[in-house]
Enzyme design. Structure first.
Site, short mmCIF file in Angstrom:
data_model
loop_
_atom_site.label_atom_id
_atom_site.label_comp_id
_atom_site.label_asym_id
_atom_site.label_seq_id
_atom_site.Cartn_x
_atom_site.Cartn_y
_atom_site.Cartn_z
N GLY A 1 -1.07 7.48 -1.17
CA GLY A 1 -0.99 7.51 0.30
C GLY A 1 0.37 8.03 0.74
N SER A 2 0.85 7.50 1.86
CA SER A 2 2.07 8.04 2.44
C SER A 2 3.33 7.75 1.62
CB SER A 2 2.26 7.48 3.85
OG SER A 2 1.12 7.78 4.62
#
Lengths: 379, 633
Positions: free
Chosen positions: B326-327
């Site tokens: 993810g981020s």
């Protein structure tokens, strides 16, 4: 009186397929087995009796099967064996690091065992089918038929069985007339290789020396044979203890049930592969000679049957089966007395173990069948 | 080969070969007989003395297994001695009756019987197998008085393994169990058979497995004279066993405990690394299990329960499970942009709230977009559009090439068994991973998802922690390790496991500093600000959310989605920002948004490690730390 109930007829039905001399020799060996088992591990006598019963039944059935029928099942048996070996390679059970067993739901089977019988049958069938026009090409085909299962078995890995199957196939080739020009060089190279390993044992067994193509534990097995004292607590232990058992037996042995090596738990696998050590510890050189003489008689009876066999198929089969018994006996006694590496070959008709006993008795049954049907089939 | 012959010639040749076979058989048996004569007649005296000497038997003395302690001396694995009742099945006539009679003397539970049955299936009949462990003094006395009734049953003093911390750090420590066929094969292949005579346990997982060689020790031997019944009557000589080495870990058990409790009953993992050495400070995988269950052979119902539990407690998520980052991938992407020159620090891009590529609209989290975004802001507000564009500009080969040196998608080489590789996506990877040609092609759109840490990306928590540690350590990447010292139990001599720098990633200091500053910004004004409100140290971090379930255009509303389909929550952090002493990665499975569930766990870990702050409900001082020191130091 109803003729069906006539006991003499029944006796004839039971005994007629059997070959007298072979039967006497096999019975002698199984009796020997039972006598040693009483001393080495009496709790197994019951199972031994059951195994022997099943094996004798197999022998009797094989002895009643005429050679043409044997010949007709050769190829199907071979194909089934190969398929089973492939199945083992794909989804076999792993035990002790080797993939040898196939679980068929009810029980586990070891297809490589089947190959020990199927191999000589198939090759003998092949040469029979080419009778009168056998050329070099046929030997090449026969060798390919042999190498296919051997490769699969060696990959499991089960070196002992691979060697035995190779031997069983080679014997057929030998009797079929494989030229000496091929046999002799291989034999010479083999002898030279073994001799040089023995001579240079000290140098090449040093740790850190890699043997091309062999795994560390295989090198270890050979080196342990050359010098068992190098590993007295590990692998060498088996060889050391079984040679001590044999040597300490002397000429007449320590007496039945008095083997200290056996009864103080020094002997490994004393009811299976190392049963010969128990025998010689308790019955001495005399006991060993009796066994050797029985095997010699067995082998000469087999060769005699081969010499009188009417067809090429039955000649080749009888000769090869006979030499298989010889190989088993030689390899087992050789490894127990410390002159051959430990490869897990049973002493024929004496070691405890159902599968091997059934296989061997099937072999004897086929010999009996060849002998019984010698006059009925013309050449 | 010979030409065609007449049947008569064939038969003659066959009979000739039979004769050869007969001669060979005679020679073979002759050699054997010669060997027997040599052994039984010529060397009879020698072998008969050897057989007499065989009254002297070698009894192995099993060495004490080494201890495992954490960096502060808290004992994690130790031994204690107790009596066990053992049965040799081949020496017992009627096993059922014997056990029945024994149960009148000592307490034998159905689970003991079941375990014995299982052990009998796995071992040879002449092996001595435990029926009951840890007999009480009274039971010992009762059995001794009646011993004559039970041939084949023996009372043995044995050392048992004990994991005093129970389920804490169980995935790291691992457990030992009885040696099975596969272990035996391995022992034989490594030529250790002699050293394992008498040993019946071996490391099965975790450090117990990876440090088996150090922990086991060297087996000693007693030469004893035995009587004709095989019983020892006199001790002749004794070579003592050399106990196994103790292993001291880089792990801080208190930190481990705080994190495990912070997870509560949520599933997930945390890995904390000291960036300057690669030493692992904490490695958590939840749920955990009690390694003590395995020591004497695990009871079948316990085993079934551990294996069928859908939370998979035996799985070490920290090193085995790979999740899309993810981020948390964005700081690495940003560093890649600076290093490859695709972006400069001051370059500002407009974020309309989406990015169009190949007819597909990639959406930002924020409807309408973040407006003008530079690199610093892109990390602080976690702007997806910035990274969609960046990924497109860099291309998949440059991304994969930049990420690989950080350890993404490779085994780190940590001193634990069972690590997985994860996936660093690239066209080559895709070609290898898929069989059919139409699946093997790499699509530009896939690059866009990779840019925000989704798509094929999958990394273990260990890889995330290791990558972050390398980033904050100015590009120097160490091999992660859990053992810190190996201590000789006898001499006290201490061998240090040297930190092993695997590589230095060529990075510009100014670039690293900018990324670190942006990550500090995350915890001050960005997505991590709430979790780190009031922290007295400067801490860099990044939240992340890994998609578990693709909504195919629908809107993600947490409450409406089944718990196991919710997103995984990530948080990576390092502190203090100027000279990081700790870098960590937290993953909470199905935890939703990263700031919500993962970041607070990181906060607790850092508060303890940097400030010594222990959350309420956990004992501040560990009593075990003191009692342990004598074995470990």
């Amino acid at each position: 009186m109803n003729p069906r109930l006539d006991p003499r007829k029944w006796l004839h039905f039971l005994l007629s397929p059997l070959d007298g001399p072979l039967m006497v020799l096999i019975l002698a060996l199984t009796t020997y087995s039972a006598v040693i088992m009483v001393s080495a591990s009496p709790e197994r006598l019951g199972t031994l009796a059951v195994n022997a019963g099943v094996a004798f039944l197999a022998m009797w059935l094989a002895a009643r099967t005429p050679p043409p029928r044997l010949m007709s099942i050769a190829l199907p048996l071979y194909v089934v064996g190969i398929l089973l070996l492939i199945a083992v390679a794909l989804f076999g059970d792993v035990s002790k690091g080797a993939r040898r067993w196939l679980n068929i739901g009810i029980t586990r089977i070891q297809p490589s065992e089947l190959m020990k019988i199927a191999m000589p049958l198939t090759l003998a069938w092949y040469f029979q089918s080419r009778e009168g026009m056998i050329r070099g090409r046929d030997f090449l085909i026969a060798i390919s038929l042999l190498l296919l299962p051997v490769g699969l078995i060696a990959k499991q890995p089960d070196l002992g069985t691979a060697i035995l199957v190779t031997a069983s196939g080679f014997f057929v080739l030998f009797f079929a007339g494989l030229t000496w020009r091929l046999i002799l060089p291989v034999a010479v190279v083999g002898i030279v290789a073994v001799a040089s390993i023995v001579a240079m044992g000290d140098t090449i067994c040093q740790p850190g020396v890699d043997w091309p193509g062999l795994r560390e534990y295989q090198k270890h097995r050979v080196c342990t044979l050359l010098d068992p004292t190098s590993d007295p607590l590990g692998k060498g232990f088996h060889i050391i203890q079984s040679t001590i058992a044999i040597g300490s037996g002397g000429v007449v042995g320590k007496g039945w049930g008095n083997g200290t090596q056996t009864h103080l738990d020094f002997l490994p696998e004393r009811h299976t592969d190392f049963i010969f050590a128990v025998l010689t510890e308790e019955f001495g050189l005399v006991g060993a000679l009796i066994v050797v003489v029985i095997y010699i008689l067995l082998i000469f009876r087999g060769l005699f049957i081969a010499a009188g066999a009417p067809t090429l198929f039955s000649r080749l089969l009888a000769g090869a089966l006979t030499l298989i018994f010889f190989t088993y006996a030689l390899v087992n006694m050789g490894m127990v007395s410390g002159i051959l590496p430990v490869v897990g070959v049973p002493l024929p008709f004496v070691s405890y173990g159902g599968t091997a006993l059934v296989t061997l008795c099937l072999g004897v049954g086929m010999l009996m069948s060849i002998q019984r049907h010698r006059r009925r089939v013309g050449t | 080969m010979a030409g065609i012959r007449t049947p008569e010639q064939e038969l003659a040749r066959f009979r000739g070969r039979l004769a050869v076979a007969g001669i060979v058989a005679l020679i073979g048996f002759g050699l054997l007989v010669a060997r027997f004569v040599y052994l039984q007649v010529v060397r009879y005296d020698y072998y008969s003395t050897r057989a007499e000497d065989n009254r002297i038997s070698l009894v192995p003395i099993v060495p004490n297994r080494g201890l495992i302690t954490d960096r502060n001396g808290t004992v994690l694995a130790r031994n204690y001695s107790a009596y066990t009742l053992e049965i040799t099945p081949s020496k017992v006539a009627d096993l059922e009756a014997t056990i029945e009679a024994l149960s009148k003397l000592v307490d034998i539970q159905p689970k003991d019987r079941k375990r014995l049955k299982k052990l009998m299936d796995e071992s040879k009949s002449f092996e001595s197998l435990p029926l009951r462990n840890r007999l009480s003094d009274e039971e010992v006395a009762r059995f001794i008085a009646q011993r004559y009734r039970f041939p084949g049953v023996e009372l043995k003093a044995r050392l048992f393994r004990d994991y005093p911390m129970g389920s804490f750090a169980s995935h790291v420590i691992g457990y030992i169990g009885r040696i099975n066929d596969r272990d035996l094969e391995r022992i034989e292949e490594s030529d250790d058979s002699a050293n394992y005579r008498g040993t019946d346990h071996i490391g099965k997982s975790g450090l117990e497995k990876s440090y088996e060689r150090e922990l086991h020790g060297i087996t000693g031997f007693e030469e004893v004279e035995v009587d004709s019944g095989g019983r020892a009557v006199r001790l002749l000589r004794r070579t003592p066993a050399i106990p196994g080495n103790n292993v001291i870990l880089t792990l801080d058990l208190k930190l481990q405990e705080i994190v495990e409790k912070a997870f509560g009953n949520r599933r997930g993992a945390l890995v904390a690394i000291e960036p300057s050495t690669g030493g692992v400070l904490a490695m958590v995988s939840t749920p955990t299990f009690d390694p003590n269950l395995f020591v004497d052979g695990i009871a079948p119902q316990d085993w079934d329960q551990l294996n069928t539990d859908q939370d998979k407690p035996l799985l070490n998520r920290a090193i085995y499970s790979a999740y899309p980052p993810g981020s948390t991938f964005k700081p690495f992407m940003a560093l890649g942009a600076l290093t490859t020159g695709k972006r400069t620090p001051n370059q500002t891009l407009a974020d309309p709230g989406y990015f169009n590529f190949g007819g597909h609209r990639f959406m930002d989290d924020k409807v309408g977009g973040h407006g003008g975004v530079d690199l610093y802001k892109s990390i602080v507000v976690s702007c997806n559009t910035y990274y969609y564009m960046l990924a497109n500009d860099m291309g998949i080969d440059a991304i994969a090439g930049f990420m690989r040196p950080f350890g993404f998608g490779q085994r780190s080489g940590i001193d634990l068994p069972g690590e997985s590789e994860g996936v660093l996506p690239s066209p080559e990877w895709k070609k290898k991973r898929f069989k059919r040609p139409e699946q093997q092609k790499w699509f530009g759109g896939e690059t866009i998802s990779v840019g925000i840490g989704q798509g094929y990306n999958a990394y273990t928590p260990l890889q995330m922690a290791q990558g972050l540690a390398a980033l904050v350590n100015n590009g120097v990447l160490f091999r992660p390790h859990i053992a810190r010292h190996v201590v000789d139990a006898k001499t006290g001599e201490r061998r240090t496991v040297e930190p092993e720098p695997l590589r230095t990633i060529p990075l510009k200091q100014a670039h690293i500093d900018l990324i670190k500053r942006a990550m500090v910004g995350v915890n001050k004004a960005g997505t991590g600000a709430r979790a780190f409100a009031g922290a007295p140290y400067e801490v860099g971090g990044k939240t992340g959310t890994a998609q578990v379930y693709s909504l195919r255009g629908g809107k993600y509303v947490e409450g409406r989605i089944a718990e196991r389909l919710r997103d995984h929550s990530w948080f990576i952090a390092f502190a203090p920002a100027d000279k990081p002493k700790i870098a960590l990665a937290v993953l909470v499975e199905n935890g939703g948004f990263g700031a919500q569930s993962a970041a607070p766990i990181a906060r607790q870990a850092l508060d303890y490690y940097l400030l010594g702050k222990v959350p309420a409900g956990i004992a501040p001082e560990d009593p075990a730390a003191e009692e342990s020191s004598e074995g470990a130091e």
